[in-house]
Design a protein around this motif. Structure first.
Motif, PDB file in Angstrom:
ATOM      1  N   MET A   1     124.861 155.930  18.536  1.00  0.00           N
ATOM      2  CA  MET A   1     125.336 155.210  17.870  1.00  0.00           C
ATOM      3  C   MET A   1     124.674 153.372  18.056  1.00  0.00           C
ATOM      4  N   ASN A   2     123.524 153.385  17.430  1.00  0.00           N
ATOM      5  CA  ASN A   2     122.855 151.411  17.237  1.00  0.00           C
ATOM      6  C   ASN A   2     124.258 150.886  17.882  1.00  0.00           C
ATOM      7  N   ILE A   3     123.455 149.712  18.674  1.00  0.00           N
ATOM      8  CA  ILE A   3     124.691 149.023  18.935  1.00  0.00           C
ATOM      9  C   ILE A   3     124.062 146.975  19.523  1.00  0.00           C
ATOM     10  N   LEU A   4     124.536 146.095  19.067  1.00  0.00           N
ATOM     11  CA  LEU A   4     124.092 144.508  19.983  1.00  0.00           C
ATOM     12  C   LEU A   4     124.830 143.719  20.415  1.00  0.00           C
ATOM     13  N   LEU A   5     124.125 143.494  21.088  1.00  0.00           N
ATOM     14  CA  LEU A   5     125.108 143.141  22.490  1.00  0.00           C
ATOM     15  C   LEU A   5     124.179 141.482  22.639  1.00  0.00           C
ATOM     16  N   VAL A   6     125.256 140.428  21.735  1.00  0.00           N
ATOM     17  CA  VAL A   6     124.904 139.546  22.611  1.00  0.00           C
ATOM     18  C   VAL A   6     125.092 138.543  23.484  1.00  0.00           C
ATOM     19  N   GLY A   7     124.527 138.202  24.595  1.00  0.00           N
ATOM     20  CA  GLY A   7     124.545 137.321  24.952  1.00  0.00           C
ATOM     21  C   GLY A   7     123.160 137.356  26.148  1.00  0.00           C
ATOM     22  N   SER A   8     122.996 136.103  27.480  1.00  0.00           N
ATOM     23  CA  SER A   8     121.805 136.520  28.167  1.00  0.00           C
ATOM     24  C   SER A   8     122.652 135.919  29.577  1.00  0.00           C
ATOM     25  N   GLY A   9     123.712 136.300  30.049  1.00  0.00           N
ATOM     26  CA  GLY A   9     124.271 136.184  31.352  1.00  0.00           C
ATOM     27  C   GLY A   9     124.210 137.482  32.339  1.00  0.00           C
ATOM     28  N   GLY A  10     124.619 137.149  33.307  1.00  0.00           N
ATOM     29  CA  GLY A  10     125.195 138.178  34.595  1.00  0.00           C
ATOM     30  C   GLY A  10     126.407 139.628  33.821  1.00  0.00           C
ATOM     31  N   ARG A  11     127.018 138.419  32.965  1.00  0.00           N
ATOM     32  CA  ARG A  11     127.988 139.843  32.244  1.00  0.00           C
ATOM     33  C   ARG A  11     127.626 140.601  31.279  1.00  0.00           C
ATOM     34  N   GLU A  12     126.439 139.846  30.269  1.00  0.00           N
ATOM     35  CA  GLU A  12     125.566 141.000  29.275  1.00  0.00           C
ATOM     36  C   GLU A  12     125.507 142.060  29.884  1.00  0.00           C
ATOM     37  N   HIS A  13     124.223 141.407  31.407  1.00  0.00           N
ATOM     38  CA  HIS A  13     123.716 142.408  31.670  1.00  0.00           C
ATOM     39  C   HIS A  13     124.578 143.284  32.302  1.00  0.00           C
ATOM     40  N   ALA A  14     125.826 143.253  32.996  1.00  0.00           N
ATOM     41  CA  ALA A  14     126.207 144.233  33.443  1.00  0.00           C
ATOM     42  C   ALA A  14     127.195 145.399  32.629  1.00  0.00           C
TER      43      ALA A  14
END
Ligand code: AMP
Ligand code: GLY
Length: 423
Positions: A1-14
């Protein structure tokens, strides 16, 4: 699968850290991401509110799934645009996301669907708000209506402080989020964060944690976006979880669907465990930050099938997630001055050392310049997380790593998890 994750904070790093461990994932791109995330995935340059650019990127990379981290992307209508483009999305539409983006909407919604919450008044100007204080007793709770990154709440111990908070809100102290305010009855009890997944039809509880919202030790100082978390949190007995599911989660998912806005994503229920049972403090339309960090450390199941099931209406096929027995702790390191004015750009040393298998350092607001040095933004910069056999051990590991990070301009709380240890 290809996944795009949107965001740049600690939550998104996790989230990136956990998603990248899935054998189902071929390509993971985060936009805009941060220097820590660059170690687990590719980065793109678009911000969470650049909806058209993100949809274009999702098409270009043939994304099978887009995962939305922050509330700003939800409010900007990213999920709506992806739905139009036929791309599965984990994260609610702007209409469903109003459960977070407007406190006034949420209070009325809770009333319509009999969800227990604090008594409230909505006020459009300062004189009306000051008069409405007559309906409440100290401590007074004064909240900005819109999104304020967790900082738009003042608990005022007396009337003068409440009036000052009201003047501050209408004077622009909460930014544009302060044009309408909500006054609330003060709820006595212990706070908790519970997460539930929804796919528009079914729902499922997906973990819980406790956050420390105040800036300083001993729950002193201003409210922040969250200074540290731990999971499991003993406030969540099985009875409480079941009661929250029945009285807060189910009516919310059913209610928002009935109002024409089926909810696909994670619903974050912030609640007060009071003597009269759990009461809603607020809903958020996304994972908590830094609650997500401890959840990802404890989640044993692959997260990707759950994200995909929410996006495609197949949550009913999923078993309950498996959690590690270990306890997890997250300590937030922020620039001194946060959540008020704080100077960005100070240098952090030692954050990317190898702290062993039980410690993970997630980046929140950091950047690296041409000199290769890691620099902090003006808010929360790092999340030092650890797992241990019990809370005390997890804390010891996390604070051990914190102590070896060299950042004179930063600060952190030293008492994350105190409520659980004091029991
Ligand atoms: P919120 O931004 O609504 O999550 O509120 C921030 C913090 O203020 C919460 O984590 C609570 O600790 C506190 N708080 C908010 N509303 C109330 C209330 N009605 N009674 C007591 N404490 C509250
Ligand atoms: N930690 C609370 C929040 O994400 O708003």
């Amino acid at each position: 699968m290809n996944i795009l994750l949107v965001g740049s904070g600690g939550r998104e790093h996790a989230l990136a850290w956990k998603i990248a461990q899935s054998p189902l994932v071929k390509r993971l791109v985060a936009s805009p991401g941060n220097p820590g995330m660059a170690k687990v995935c590719e980065l793109a340059e678009w911000k969470p509110t650049e909806v058209a650019r993100l949809v274009q990127l999702a098409k270009e990379m043939a994304a099978d799934l887009v995962v939305i981290g922050p509330e700003l992307a939800i409010e900007a209508g990213l999920a709506d645009a992806l739905e139009e483009a036929g791309i599965p999305c984990f994260g609610p539409t702007a209409a469903a996301g109003r459960l977070e983006s407007s406190k006034a909407f949420t209070k009325a919604f809770a009333e319509r669907h009999h969800i227990p919450t604090a008594r409230y008044r909505i006020c459009e100007d300062a004189p009306a708000a000051k008069a409405a204080l007559d309906d409440f007793e100290p401590p007074y709770v004064v909240k900005a209506d819109g999104l304020a990154a967790g900082k738009g709440v003042v608990i005022a111990q007396d009337r003068a402080a409440a009036e000052a908070a009201i003047d501050d809100a209408f004077g622009g102290g909460f930014g544009s989020a302060g044009q309408t305010i909500v006054l609330e009855e003060y709820l006595e009890g212990e706070i908790g964060s519970l997460f539930a997944l929804g796919d528009g039809r079914s729902s499922m509880v997906f973990g819980w944690a406790q956050d420390h919202k105040r800036a300083f030790d001993g729950e002193e100082g201003p409210n922040t976006g969250g200074m540290g978390t731990y999971s499991p949190a003993p406030v969540f007995t099985w009875d409480l979880v079941e009661e929250v599911r029945e009285r807060l989660v189910e009516p919310a998912f059913k209610g928002i669907a009935r109002e024409g806005a089926p909810y696909r994503g994670v619903l974050f229920v912030e609640l007060m465990a009071t003597r009269d049972g759990p009461k809603l403090v607020e809903f958020n339309a996304r994972f908590g930050d830094p609650e997500c960090q401890v959840l990802m450390l404890r989640l044993e199941s692959d997260i990707v099938p759950y994200l995909m099931a929410c996006a495609t209406g197949r949550l009913h096929e999923m078993p309950a997630p498996r959690w590690r027995d270990e306890h997890a702790v997250c300590v937030v390191l922020a620039t001194q001055g946060y959540p008020g004015k704080a100077e960005a750009g100070s240098v952090i040393r030692g954050a990317d050392a190898d702290f062993g298998p039980d410690v993970v350092v997630f980046h929140a607001g950091t950047s690296t310049g041409e000199d290769g040095l890691l620099r902090a933004g003006s808010g929360r910069a790092l999340n030092v997380c650890a797992v241990g056999a019990d809370l005390a051990e997890a804390r010891e590991k996390a604070y051990g790593a914190v102590a070896s990070i060299d950042w004179p301009e930063g600060f952190h709380r030293t008492d994350i998890g105190w409520r659980a240890l004091a029991r």
